[in-house]
Design a protein around this motif. Sequence first.
Motif, PDB file in Angstrom:
ATOM      1  N   VAL A  95       0.841  -1.200   0.000  1.00 50.98           N
ATOM      2  CA  VAL A  95       0.000   0.000   0.000  1.00 50.98           C
ATOM      3  C   VAL A  95       0.879   1.253   0.000  1.00 50.98           C
ATOM      4  N   VAL A  96       1.905   1.250   0.830  1.00 49.96           N
ATOM      5  CA  VAL A  96       2.832   2.391   0.863  1.00 49.96           C
ATOM      6  C   VAL A  96       3.582   2.497  -0.462  1.00 49.96           C
ATOM      7  N   ALA A  97       3.982   1.344  -1.005  1.00 53.32           N
ATOM      8  CA  ALA A  97       4.676   1.345  -2.297  1.00 53.32           C
ATOM      9  C   ALA A  97       3.794   1.925  -3.394  1.00 53.32           C
ATOM     10  N   PHE A  98       2.494   1.561  -3.363  1.00 53.52           N
ATOM     11  CA  PHE A  98       1.576   2.131  -4.359  1.00 53.52           C
ATOM     12  C   PHE A  98       1.461   3.638  -4.190  1.00 53.52           C
ATOM     13  N   ALA A  99       1.271   4.100  -2.962  1.00 57.69           N
ATOM     14  CA  ALA A  99       1.121   5.541  -2.718  1.00 57.69           C
ATOM     15  C   ALA A  99       2.336   6.305  -3.237  1.00 57.69           C
ATOM     16  N   GLU A 100       3.526   5.768  -3.010  1.00 57.54           N
ATOM     17  CA  GLU A 100       4.743   6.428  -3.484  1.00 57.54           C
ATOM     18  C   GLU A 100       4.793   6.455  -5.006  1.00 57.54           C
ATOM     19  N   SER A 101       4.482   5.328  -5.636  1.00 49.35           N
ATOM     20  CA  SER A 101       4.510   5.253  -7.102  1.00 49.35           C
ATOM     21  C   SER A 101       3.431   6.135  -7.718  1.00 49.35           C
ATOM     22  N   ALA A 105      -8.247  -2.711  -9.570  1.00 48.83           N
ATOM     23  CA  ALA A 105      -7.035  -3.001  -8.804  1.00 48.83           C
ATOM     24  C   ALA A 105      -6.113  -1.790  -8.840  1.00 48.83           C
ATOM     25  N   LEU A 106      -5.161  -1.765  -7.914  1.00 50.79           N
ATOM     26  CA  LEU A 106      -4.126  -0.739  -7.854  1.00 50.79           C
ATOM     27  C   LEU A 106      -2.771  -1.442  -7.937  1.00 50.79           C
ATOM     28  N   VAL A 107      -1.898  -0.984  -8.814  1.00 48.83           N
ATOM     29  CA  VAL A 107      -0.615  -1.655  -9.048  1.00 48.83           C
ATOM     30  C   VAL A 107       0.500  -0.888  -8.349  1.00 48.83           C
ATOM     31  N   ALA A 108       1.109  -1.515  -7.353  1.00 56.22           N
ATOM     32  CA  ALA A 108       2.131  -0.844  -6.557  1.00 56.22           C
ATOM     33  C   ALA A 108       3.379  -0.518  -7.369  1.00 56.22           C
ATOM     34  N   ARG A 109       3.779  -1.387  -8.265  1.00 57.03           N
ATOM     35  CA  ARG A 109       5.018  -1.191  -9.028  1.00 57.03           C
ATOM     36  C   ARG A 109       4.994   0.109  -9.831  1.00 57.03           C
ATOM     37  N   THR A 110       3.889   0.361 -10.515  1.00 53.66           N
ATOM     38  CA  THR A 110       3.818   1.481 -11.452  1.00 53.66           C
ATOM     39  C   THR A 110       2.925   2.623 -10.979  1.00 53.66           C
ATOM     40  N   GLY A 111       2.201   2.428  -9.881  1.00 55.48           N
ATOM     41  CA  GLY A 111       1.266   3.450  -9.446  1.00 55.48           C
ATOM     42  C   GLY A 111       0.057   3.559 -10.354  1.00 55.48           C
ATOM     43  N   SER A 112      -0.273   2.472 -11.039  1.00 51.95           N
ATOM     44  CA  SER A 112      -1.372   2.475 -12.002  1.00 51.95           C
ATOM     45  C   SER A 112      -2.690   2.085 -11.344  1.00 51.95           C
ATOM     46  N   VAL A 113      -3.775   2.622 -11.906  1.00 54.70           N
ATOM     47  CA  VAL A 113      -5.127   2.276 -11.489  1.00 54.70           C
ATOM     48  C   VAL A 113      -5.765   1.481 -12.620  1.00 54.70           C
ATOM     49  N   LEU A 114      -6.190   0.265 -12.325  1.00 58.81           N
ATOM     50  CA  LEU A 114      -6.814  -0.581 -13.340  1.00 58.81           C
ATOM     51  C   LEU A 114      -8.325  -0.370 -13.291  1.00 58.81           C
ATOM     52  N   VAL A 115      -8.880   0.160 -14.381  1.00 61.75           N
ATOM     53  CA  VAL A 115     -10.321   0.370 -14.472  1.00 61.75           C
ATOM     54  C   VAL A 115     -10.860  -0.449 -15.631  1.00 61.75           C
ATOM     55  N   SER A 116     -12.163  -0.705 -15.606  1.00 63.90           N
ATOM     56  CA  SER A 116     -12.774  -1.468 -16.695  1.00 63.90           C
ATOM     57  C   SER A 116     -14.189  -0.966 -16.940  1.00 63.90           C
ATOM     58  N   ALA A 117     -14.764  -1.441 -18.022  1.00 70.39           N
ATOM     59  CA  ALA A 117     -16.130  -1.067 -18.370  1.00 70.39           C
ATOM     60  C   ALA A 117     -17.162  -1.946 -17.687  1.00 70.39           C
ATOM     61  N   ALA A 118     -16.739  -2.811 -16.769  1.00 69.60           N
ATOM     62  CA  ALA A 118     -17.667  -3.741 -16.131  1.00 69.60           C
ATOM     63  C   ALA A 118     -18.549  -3.066 -15.091  1.00 69.60           C
ATOM     64  N   THR A 119     -18.132  -1.915 -14.580  1.00 67.06           N
ATOM     65  CA  THR A 119     -18.924  -1.233 -13.558  1.00 67.06           C
ATOM     66  C   THR A 119     -19.958  -0.325 -14.213  1.00 67.06           C
ATOM     67  N   SER A 123      -7.157  -3.473   0.198  1.00 68.19           N
ATOM     68  CA  SER A 123      -7.124  -4.857  -0.284  1.00 68.19           C
ATOM     69  C   SER A 123      -7.036  -4.947  -1.806  1.00 68.19           C
ATOM     70  N   GLN A 124      -7.253  -3.845  -2.511  1.00 72.59           N
ATOM     71  CA  GLN A 124      -7.190  -3.859  -3.966  1.00 72.59           C
ATOM     72  C   GLN A 124      -5.777  -3.663  -4.502  1.00 72.59           C
ATOM     73  N   VAL A 125      -4.831  -3.406  -3.622  1.00 71.85           N
ATOM     74  CA  VAL A 125      -3.452  -3.187  -4.066  1.00 71.85           C
ATOM     75  C   VAL A 125      -2.781  -4.518  -4.378  1.00 71.85           C
ATOM     76  N   VAL A 126      -2.167  -4.613  -5.556  1.00 70.71           N
ATOM     77  CA  VAL A 126      -1.344  -5.768  -5.932  1.00 70.71           C
ATOM     78  C   VAL A 126       0.043  -5.262  -6.296  1.00 70.71           C
ATOM     79  N   ALA A 127       1.005  -6.166  -6.316  1.00 70.49           N
ATOM     80  CA  ALA A 127       2.386  -5.740  -6.535  1.00 70.49           C
ATOM     81  C   ALA A 127       2.673  -5.367  -7.984  1.00 70.49           C
ATOM     82  N   GLU A 128       2.270  -6.234  -8.937  1.00 73.89           N
ATOM     83  CA  GLU A 128       2.683  -6.075 -10.329  1.00 73.89           C
ATOM     84  C   GLU A 128       1.475  -6.014 -11.267  1.00 73.89           C
ATOM     85  N   ILE A 129       1.723  -5.538 -12.479  1.00 70.85           N
ATOM     86  CA  ILE A 129       0.675  -5.506 -13.503  1.00 70.85           C
ATOM     87  C   ILE A 129       0.160  -6.919 -13.779  1.00 70.85           C
TER      88      ILE A 129
END
Length: 216
Positions: free
Chosen positions: A44-50, A121-135, A155-161
Amino acid sequence: MSESSRDAVLARIRQGLAAGPAPLPPRPDFTTPVHPPLNNLDPVVAFAESFQRVGGEFYYCESLPHLAAQVAGFQQRQQVGVPYVWEPEMQALLYKAGVAFRADETEFIEKADLGLTSCEALVARTGSVLVSAATASGRRLSIYPDQHLVLARPSQVVAEIGDALQLMQRRYGAQLPSMVSLTTGPSRTADIEKTLVLGAHGPRRIALFLLEEEAE
């Protein structure tokens, strides 16, 4: 080429052929990670920094009242109105927190300064936010408004893409959404005379509000 030079070249060729084929390069181990470990052991901290490194604005919210205060502060600083919110679960949560929003699409084209969505999802490595058209936000709400707000959980934070894509496969199986997008910072381009322009192909600002799991 003189006879002596020709003989010398042929001798080297014969010597090389006698030694057999060149050894093959070592076979790569495809099971080893491509990237080094994250700088911070807490994803989570890694994501916030990225996320902040790529130009995103990060807001930690420990409770619903704290979320309301953070959103209100953002609106005041940016001089924007209430966000468009189209996801029923998100609407219920914001209603409980006392955060005003627009649930319909009235004057969306003219007044869509602000859109608030969930994410996959949230990707800690790149600081990316994964969105989709499913919502219920569909394709438009994360792209059309000038500023994009995201409400997510730790809980939505993952390490890699790759972890995020595997999560999508487990969640949707063969019925993947028609649009899956990795948003890494605000929309930007420097195609014209290498001048950086924000908001060229989407929102010029992205802000993420990370709400603690137990905050209901």
